[in-house]
Enzyme design. Structure first.
Site, mmCIF file in Angstrom:
data_model
loop_
_atom_site.group_PDB
_atom_site.id
_atom_site.type_symbol
_atom_site.label_atom_id
_atom_site.label_comp_id
_atom_site.label_asym_id
_atom_site.label_seq_id
_atom_site.Cartn_x
_atom_site.Cartn_y
_atom_site.Cartn_z
ATOM 1 N N SER A 199 0.993 -1.050 0.204
ATOM 2 C CA SER A 199 -0.081 -0.007 0.045
ATOM 3 C C SER A 199 0.954 1.111 -0.120
ATOM 4 O O SER A 199 1.875 1.350 0.522
ATOM 5 C CB SER A 199 -0.835 -0.001 1.276
ATOM 6 O OG SER A 199 -1.542 1.226 1.434
ATOM 7 N N TYR B 37 -2.258 5.919 -4.885
ATOM 8 C CA TYR B 37 -3.112 7.269 -4.779
ATOM 9 C C TYR B 37 -2.705 8.121 -5.585
ATOM 10 O O TYR B 37 -1.674 8.545 -5.516
ATOM 11 C CB TYR B 37 -3.524 7.454 -3.343
ATOM 12 C CG TYR B 37 -4.268 6.613 -2.421
ATOM 13 C CD1 TYR B 37 -5.426 6.023 -2.819
ATOM 14 C CD2 TYR B 37 -3.610 5.901 -1.073
ATOM 15 C CE1 TYR B 37 -6.182 5.071 -1.997
ATOM 16 C CE2 TYR B 37 -4.132 5.072 -0.514
ATOM 17 C CZ TYR B 37 -5.170 4.563 -0.618
ATOM 18 O OH TYR B 37 -6.070 3.924 -0.089
ATOM 19 N N THR C 98 -5.595 3.037 -7.049
ATOM 20 C CA THR C 98 -7.031 2.767 -6.149
ATOM 21 C C THR C 98 -7.884 4.049 -6.780
ATOM 22 O O THR C 98 -7.397 5.120 -6.389
ATOM 23 C CB THR C 98 -6.732 2.746 -4.853
ATOM 24 O OG1 THR C 98 -6.020 1.478 -4.332
ATOM 25 C CG2 THR C 98 -8.021 2.554 -3.898
ATOM 26 N N LYS D 236 -8.096 -0.393 -9.186
ATOM 27 C CA LYS D 236 -8.615 -1.225 -8.248
ATOM 28 C C LYS D 236 -9.944 -0.308 -7.740
ATOM 29 O O LYS D 236 -9.512 0.849 -7.196
ATOM 30 C CB LYS D 236 -7.459 -1.247 -6.945
ATOM 31 C CG LYS D 236 -8.016 -1.975 -5.803
ATOM 32 C CD LYS D 236 -7.083 -2.390 -4.720
ATOM 33 C CE LYS D 236 -7.511 -2.884 -3.642
ATOM 34 N NZ LYS D 236 -8.081 -2.215 -2.676
ATOM 35 N N HIS E 160 -13.607 -2.164 -1.763
ATOM 36 C CA HIS E 160 -12.552 -1.731 -0.737
ATOM 37 C C HIS E 160 -12.971 -2.488 0.578
ATOM 38 O O HIS E 160 -12.764 -1.940 1.796
ATOM 39 C CB HIS E 160 -12.606 -0.289 -0.329
ATOM 40 C CG HIS E 160 -11.048 0.345 -0.056
ATOM 41 N ND1 HIS E 160 -10.531 1.265 -1.153
ATOM 42 C CD2 HIS E 160 -10.225 0.334 0.999
ATOM 43 C CE1 HIS E 160 -9.349 1.510 -0.520
ATOM 44 N NE2 HIS E 160 -9.417 1.186 0.853
#
Ligand SMILES: Cc1cc2nc3c(=O)[nH]c(=O)nc-3n(C[C@H](O)[C@H](O)[C@H](O)COP(=O)(O)O)c2cc1C
Length: 423
Positions: free
Chosen positions: A151, A174, A200, A296, A320
């Site tokens: 992440s 992100y 994402t 995603k 999520h």
């Protein structure tokens, strides 16, 4: 509360034989809300056989605010519940007498060959759950020949993980307002040798996670009094946390000043991420990355088609884990539509609610190329570090193997919608 009470509770609950209500450990465990098993066993890793066992053990080991951060979801948590419930609305139809002896459960997804069709989805803050954090997950994924996600809010650097563990690595990204920052972070991932970029797209603002509001869970911690008490009764977690490497967010630290509480994760989301992100921005990213790139959090057919148009090589159907838009449809329920629309042009994956090998077989029967898990490995991580994640992946692999035999198929390619009936 005296210092003795939490220690006595910890010792007593460790040896609690659950069904005897009179047993002092059971009473103490109930009082401190860490009661875990119902089968007459002492609760430990060796008798965790499924997601729910790991969850119970993690609950006993983690301070309440951290357990609830993992376990919880947005608003009324309806989507969280639907994610797993959706798998129960259809049934598998097995074939018999097919002579199944050897099983091939390998898949190739986004150019990566995986020994099993399940991978570890990217999740934030793993060293908060267990001091081994991402290292444990990466090591376990490598052992089982599968892919793991790192992440943007990971607690071990993507470079260290890339060097240490030889298995496909996804970097979850992100999108920031600062385009130069986006470029620098992508370049960093490229230089590190990341195999798959995953942007994402379901988080342009944070979900309403009311459990966290109640406990005061945030980074840095801003615990409520109740939240603090929950930490006080889990001294072993606290000792581990304090005696290991200091908490850090190495994917961001180089680019964002997170030191000394200068920037909270909440502020990072509201101030640095770009809610105006659009298809043109992402198309540019896809071109710049020039490799395996997936989105995603895609849920609609229209978006899946646009992902194909801008050159993505994969999409992950995901809500999520129910942590963003509550009331959003379960990825499994949306899978057939999307596979029908784009499945021949892009790799379709999904995550959310996967707890069993049969869930994986159902998703693959509908056309998913691979399936991601989040909490399925996070609770084992919290419960027992690398040994926990390995046990969970091993149980999953064993279940898939057994289920394939019972379904009468020796290769995942034999699964199809003919194997499924919706009620
Ligand atoms: C504690 C936790 C942290 C997560 N952090 C991230 C994250 O940083 N980035 C991201 O794209 N998804 C994140 N997710 C979502 C997962 O990647 C995945 O979509 C989800 O967990 C799947 O649902 P499941 O937990 O039911 O398997 C997180 C999920 C959990 C439970």
């Amino acid at each position: 509360m005296s210092v003795v009470t939490p220690i006595a509770t910890a010792i007593a609950t460790r040896w609690a034989v659950c069904p005897q209500p009179w047993f002092p450990g059971t009473i103490l465990a109930k009082l401190s809300n860490v009661y875990g098993c119902g089968y007459g066993h002492i609760m430990h890793l060796g008798n965790c056989y499924n997601f729910y066992d790991f969850r119970a053990l993690a609950r006993r080991r983690l301070p309440g605010p951290i357990f609830n951060y993992i376990d919880g979801a947005a608003d009324d948590e309806a989507t969280l519940r639907q994610n797993t419930a959706s798998f129960e609305r259809c049934d598998l139809v097995p074939n018999i007498l097919r002579g199944v002896e050897t099983i091939d459960m390998s898949v190739t997804v986004m150019g990566q060959k995986l020994a099993m069709p399940v991978y570890c989805s990217p999740t934030a803050l793993q060293r908060l759950f267990h001091h081994q954090g991402e290292r444990a997950v990466a090591a376990a994924a490598a052992k089982f020949g599968t892919m793991f996600g790192v992440s943007s809010l990971g607690t071990v650097s993507l470079e260290e993980l890339r060097k240490a563990y030889d298995t496909p690595q996804v970097y979850q990204f992100y999108f920031h307002k600062d385009r130069a920052l986006n470029r620098a972070m992508m370049q960093r991932a490229k230089d590190a040798g990341v195999n798959v970029m995953a942007l994402t797209v379901d988080s342009i603002t944070g979900g309403n996670r009311e459990r966290d509001l109640r406990t005061g869970f945030s980074i840095p911690f801003q615990l409520t009094f109740g939240g603090m008490l929950q930490f006080a009764i889990k001294p072993i977690w606290a000792i581990n946390y304090l005696t290991h490497e200091r908490f850090a967010l190495p994917q961001l630290d180089e680019h964002v000043d997170m030191s000394g509480g200068a920037m909270s994760i909440g502020r990072y989301f509201t101030e640095m991420l770009d809610p105006t992100m659009n298809w043109t921005d992402v198309a540019e990213m896809v071109r710049a990355w020039n490799g395996q790139f997936c989105l995603k959090g895609v849920m609609s057919v229209a978006d899946a088609k646009r992902a194909v148009d801008i050159g993505c090589t994969g999409i992950i159907l995901s809500n999520h884990g129910g942590r963003q838009l509550d009331g959003s449809r379960a990825a499994f329920d949306q899978l057939a539509e999307i596979v029908d629309a784009v499945g021949d042009r892009i790799d379709v994956m999904m995550d959310g609610g996967v707890r069993r090998g049969t869930h994986v077989l159902k998703a693959l029967s509908l056309g998913a190329k691979a399936v991601g898990v989040g909490r399925y490995y996070l609770f084992p991580l919290a419960a027992a570090g690398q040994a926990g994640v390995e046990r969970a992946l091993n149980l999953m692999r064993t279940e898939i193997e057994r289920d394939m035999k019972l379904m009468g198929c020796s290769s995942l390619r034999e699964l199809s919608r003919a194997n499924l009936r919706f009620r």
